[in-house]
Each structure stands twice: as C-alpha cells, then as structure tokens.
Write an enzyme that holds these catalytic residues in place. Sequence first.
Site, PDB file in Angstrom:
ATOM      1  N   GLU A  56       0.820  -1.226   0.000  1.00 54.18           N
ATOM      2  CA  GLU A  56       0.000   0.000   0.000  1.00 54.18           C
ATOM      3  C   GLU A  56       0.846   1.266   0.000  1.00 54.18           C
ATOM      4  O   GLU A  56       0.556   2.221  -0.730  1.00 54.18           O
ATOM      5  CB  GLU A  56      -0.946  -0.003   1.205  1.00 54.18           C
ATOM      6  N   HIS A 125     -10.331  -5.726   9.982  1.00 57.66           N
ATOM      7  CA  HIS A 125     -10.929  -5.517   8.663  1.00 57.66           C
ATOM      8  C   HIS A 125     -12.269  -4.809   8.742  1.00 57.66           C
ATOM      9  O   HIS A 125     -12.961  -4.703   7.735  1.00 57.66           O
ATOM     10  CB  HIS A 125     -11.133  -6.861   7.949  1.00 57.66           C
TER      11      HIS A 125
END
Length: 348
Positions: A56, A125
């Site tokens: 990322e 998450h």
Amino acid sequence: MYSSSAKQMMVREALNTALDEEMAADRSVFLIGEEVSKGLLQKYGPERVVDTPITEAGFTGIGAGAAFYGLKPIVEFMTFNFAMQAMDHLINSAAKTNYMSSGNISVPIVFRGPNGVAAGVGAQHSQCYASWYGAIPGLKVLSPYSSEDARGLLKAAIRDPDPVVFLENELLYGESFPVSEQVLDPGFTVPIGKAKIERGGKDVSIVAFSKMVGFSLKLSEHNLHKLLSYPGQAADMLAKEGIDAEVINLRSIRPLDRATINDSVRKTNRLVTVEEGFPQHGVGAEICTSIIEDSFGYLDAPVERIAGADVPMPYAANLERMALPQVEDIVRAAKRACYRSVPMFAAA
C-alpha cells in the site's frame, strides 16, 4: 422520486461504469492498486490499469507522485483498513501539498475502496475511517449509499482537482437501486459537499451516511430482507407510531453540508445521528456540535447519537451484531427525542 419502470443498477455496476466512462473521456485517468476493477484491464491495458503487489505504501506513493505531474490516479485499496500502511502518503503527500506549495501544485487523486464493517472478518478488517479522514484539512471525504451516489460522487471525485477519499461499503456492492436516465448520462455528477434529503418529515431529523442510510429508510421487502433480515426500517416503524422522520443522506463527510442539516433541525426541532463508527470523536459528534453552535435555540430535545460500540469489532456473529447500530436503536433514539423536551433549569 423514481418511476416503477426506472432501471435498477447495482452499486458495483454504478462504480464500474463511472470508472469506465471517466477513463474513456480523459486519458490522464488511470487505476492503480490491488485487484483493480473488473473488465477495465482488458479494455484499457496495463499502462492505465496497474495491478500491484500488496504494498500500500508503495503504490499510494506512486499515485501521489503521478498526481503531482498532472495525471489523475485512482488508488484502490482492498480495504481502507489496509490504507493505514499508506497514511503518510495520504496525509503528508496528498492532503498537504497544495497548501505547502502555495497553491502551485494540485493533487487530483482519488483513494477508494471498502470502508466500515464487513461481515465476520474481525477487528482488523471492520472499521469506519470517516471521522479519521474527515478531520484532515486538504482532503475531501465522500461516502455513497445508493447507486446514484456511487456513480455521481465517483465521477465528481475523479474530476476534482483535490485529493478525495472515497469510502465505499462492501455490503452495499450487491444492492440494487433505481436510477433515472439523468443518472445514467455520462455527464452526470453529484455535487461534493451537498447532502440529500432521502425522505421528508417534520418530527425528527435522522442524519446518516453509507449503509446506515438504509437502516433509516424504508426499502422494498426484497432489499429489506437481504440487507437486514429485520421486519421494518426505522422511518417506516416510526411512521406507524405517528412520528414523521426526515432522513438525510450525508453523502459528503468533508465538506459537511451544515446548511441542510441545520435547516432540517430548525424544521423538526430534533436530531438523531447514525453511524457505524466509534462514538468518541465521531461524525455524529461533529454534526451535533454544528447544531449546538448554529441551531441550539430550535431544539426541543437533547440530540441523540447512535454509533458502534466503543470496542474493537468482535469476530463472533452475535457479538458483532451487538457492536453495531441496529434499526431498533434508531427507533428508540427517535422516540426518546420526540417524547421528551429540553429540561428547564431554575435560575441560580
């Protein structure tokens, strides 16, 4: 209002068509990230649809640098929980550069991906980042609910000269909503910073965003069963008790449409905010502060905030449900607001 013959479109289709049309219209638009959108690699090739390794910080930095040089990258995260790996580029590279360059460098970049709670995936998450990004000067932060929102806001974000954080909800991807011919037009956009009154009412204002808009509205029985497995929506349940709720879909977290919210509260004299994020320092807290600052004299009851529990998201399904706002929570809050008034205090 949509006619019964209006076309139905899934949220994922609305997002995909928006990306496709903007890429076709402007060659400076390109996608970069993990598992980028369906069908676009085959159409536009690997130079404009860059499927990256799971890094990322790396691909977000590439996107920010490309934006400095006039391209319009769309950076896709598998989930915004993983965007924390790239926070330095999101904040220090993207959000601050226009200011630090005295306006000489614009950063036309979109960061998009699933945000908020997904089913059964645990604490790492399932977190809503709306209040995180909403606190940062230099960013615009959008959170669509319907297919109209998804399509129109994504197009507006891609065309915007500033960095935009686009917070989707994966539990809405498969939901279908009616869309008009106007929404299907390639030139259609939803204005950034403008909320939408999804349902008019006179007794209480319910302000929500993303999936929580659906919890506050009446949907068709088909969508209702899929989304909630619950026998009613908040506004519908309140109506049966004679409470006429106005439901506002924020759409934009930053800038926040304070004018629409305040106008609504000045009409209904009551406010309930709904979000699935944590309660402390949340979006609802900012909205309530706005009302206290601008419309306190219009309130007939204390403001009510509905939010997720102040705990990391549990994995177990029964605990997960307890940690999230439910329709009955919204109903109870609205009834409290409508059945009580601001207490009068005796003069000292």
